[in-house]
Design a protein around this motif. Structure first.
Motif, short mmCIF file in Angstrom:
data_model
loop_
_atom_site.label_atom_id
_atom_site.label_comp_id
_atom_site.label_asym_id
_atom_site.label_seq_id
_atom_site.Cartn_x
_atom_site.Cartn_y
_atom_site.Cartn_z
N LEU A 300 79.48 -35.27 3.54
CA LEU A 300 78.94 -35.44 2.18
C LEU A 300 79.15 -34.16 1.38
N PRO A 301 79.30 -34.28 0.05
CA PRO A 301 79.61 -33.10 -0.77
C PRO A 301 78.40 -32.19 -0.94
N LEU A 302 78.51 -30.99 -0.35
CA LEU A 302 77.47 -29.98 -0.48
C LEU A 302 78.11 -28.62 -0.25
N ALA A 303 77.63 -27.64 -1.00
CA ALA A 303 78.11 -26.26 -0.85
C ALA A 303 76.95 -25.33 -1.15
N ALA A 304 77.12 -24.07 -0.75
CA ALA A 304 76.02 -23.12 -0.95
C ALA A 304 76.55 -21.71 -1.14
N VAL A 305 75.78 -20.92 -1.86
CA VAL A 305 75.90 -19.46 -1.85
C VAL A 305 74.60 -18.94 -1.26
N THR A 306 74.72 -18.14 -0.22
CA THR A 306 73.56 -17.56 0.44
C THR A 306 73.74 -16.06 0.49
N GLY A 307 72.68 -15.30 0.24
CA GLY A 307 72.84 -13.87 0.29
C GLY A 307 71.56 -13.10 0.14
N ARG A 308 71.74 -11.80 0.03
CA ARG A 308 70.59 -10.90 -0.11
C ARG A 308 69.74 -11.33 -1.29
N ALA A 309 68.44 -11.40 -1.06
CA ALA A 309 67.55 -11.96 -2.07
C ALA A 309 67.66 -11.24 -3.40
N GLU A 310 67.78 -9.91 -3.36
CA GLU A 310 67.82 -9.16 -4.61
C GLU A 310 69.11 -9.43 -5.39
#
Length: 453
Positions: A300-310
């Motif tokens: 299914l179509p899904l993507a993410a950007v994950t990273g340092r909270a600040e």
């Protein structure tokens, strides 16, 4: 039978009842030609009706071995039980509200899983999107907001998407960029540590490539102007190039030393594909931001950007999002996909696939001198083809042989893909749940295909 089928059990066997493509697929191909834009190409024009485990079944009743996984998407198989169950339950509850209007728990749960699984023990946040290109583009937006800088550095042989900005980030002209410019500005390309093709040899590759890249950034761009360095830990479309050991840590350290956001594009490599949750873990690299898509949600179509909270919080409220980003059904599928990866230990399965494939392909390389290189990690394996007799010399790319081998594999009911800057790489991306008997049979087909050259 597949243990992961969401419907009736699908026999895990190769079965050819017509030539490939069969008559019903050819009829559908004619309908496609009449109504689908020519720019939407097709590698193998068999129209699929069912899929699961390691096979695809087409409208003519043929069952093909899948060494493509929809380009590294269906790592858990095409109909993993947990994906089907969770997505079905969510589909029955509601299909959409738009998280930016009225939120729902599934989006938050996916972000919690990403915070747990991605490298590093720092505080992390995520934003969800629809495609890998969207994720990369938003990572650049976030890096620019955080640093107040504009320049973005990418690498030779890199691929990052088909939007205007990500086409600028992508290295290869055909078929991705040709005729579609002008492209977004402030994008700078530097050398990648490509061991097989490094002029002074693989042993010198990491140190020399890193030095050249850093020198170019420093002299031609100015480190103080760079918002982000974006790199695939293993270059995907560019040819499954695993940078020489030491290159990624050196580039990451340079970014850290100069206040540059280091972005790992793990869209093709992420979620157990290389035998680890993320490929950058191999050398202990902890990116500031990591982009994911493909294998995250079982198709299914899904993507993410994950990273340092600040860093993630640098964008102003309302600056990130999209109508469909983090769709509830896709989020449910992602939670099912991650559940499957944990329960079946798909990292271990990817490592076993590597063991089996590399052993057979290394033996083939000894037998056929047009195989110049066998490389990759986990279930992300490739062979680079060269003109006969050039393996230790000029290493002249051989796209003609690559296309011929792929065509022979397709005719025998094995889905394989090609890639590479020079069009001379066969890449193998089997589902991580594929049975070892199918894996071996697929390798037998590949060996026979080389024998026809």
């Amino acid at each position: 039978m597949t243990e992961l089928s969401g419907g009736p059990a699908l026999p895990q066997e190769r079965r050819l009842v017509t030539p490939i493509p069969g008559p019903k697929s050819q009829e559908l191909l004619a309908r496609k030609a009449a109504t689908v834009a020519n720019g939407v190409g097709t590698t193998l024009p068999v129209f699929v009706t069912r899929a699961g485990g390691g096979v695809l079944e087409d409208v003519d009743g043929n069952s093909l071995i899948d060494f493509g996984s929809g380009i590294a998407v269906t790592s858990v198989g095409n109909s993993a039980e947990a994906v089907v169950r969770r997505a079905t339950e969510q589909l029955a509850a509601f299909t959409h509200t738009c998280f930016m209007v009225t939120p729902y728990e599934g989006y938050v749960e996916v972000c919690e899983q990403l915070a747990e699984l991605t490298p590093g023990d720092h505080a992390k946040k995520s934003a969800l999107f629809n495609s890998g290109a969207e994720a990369v583009e938003n990572a650049v937006k976030i890096a620019r907001a955080y640093t107040g800088r504009q320049a973005v550095v990418v690498f030779d042989h890199g691929y990052h998407g088909r939007t205007n900005l990500t086409m600028a980030l992508t290295a290869k002209n055909m078929p991705y960029k040709h005729g579609f410019g002008p492209f977004a500005p402030e994008v700078y390309r530097v050398p990648l540590a490509y061991p097989f093709r490094w002029l002074t040899g693989a042993d010198n590759c990491a140190e020399q490539a890193a030095a050249q890249a850093i020198d170019q950034i420093t002299k031609q761009v100015g480190a103080e102007n760079v918002a982000a360095i974006v790199i695939e830990p293993i270059a995907g479309e560019g040819g499954f190039i695993e940078p020489a050991k030491g290159f990624l840590p050196r580039i990451a350290q340079f970014a850290r030393d100069n206040g540059i956001v280091f972005v790992a594009d793990e869209i093709q490599t992420g979620f157990c594909r290389t035998g680890q949750w993320f490929a950058c873990e191999d050398e202990g690299v902890v990116p500031d931001l990591i982009t994911t898509a493909k294998g995250i949600a079982g198709g299914l179509p899904l993507a993410a950007v994950t990273g340092r909270a600040e860093i993630m919080d640098a964008a102003h409220a309302g600056g990130l999002g999209g109508t469909y980003g983090g769709n509830p059904v896709a989020c449910a599928a992602a939670l099912g996909s991650i559940e499957t990866m944990r329960e079946l230990d798909l990292n271990a399965k990817a490592k076993r696939i590597e063991e089996v494939m590399k052993g057979r392909l290394a033996a083939l390389a000894e037998k056929f001198d047009i195989i110049g290189d066998v490389r990759g990690r986990g279930a992300m394996i490739a062979i680079e083809l060269v003109k006969s007799g050039t393996r230790e010399g000029a290493k002249t790319p051989n796209p003609e042989a690559t296309a011929a081998v792929a065509k022979a594999c397709h005719a025998e009911g094995l889905v394989v893909l090609t890639c590479g800057t020079y069009g001379n790489v066969l890449r193998f991306l089997p589902p991580l749940v594929i049975g070892e008997d199918l894996l071996t049979e697929g390798l037998d087909i590949i060996e026979r295909a080389f024998g026809t050259l």
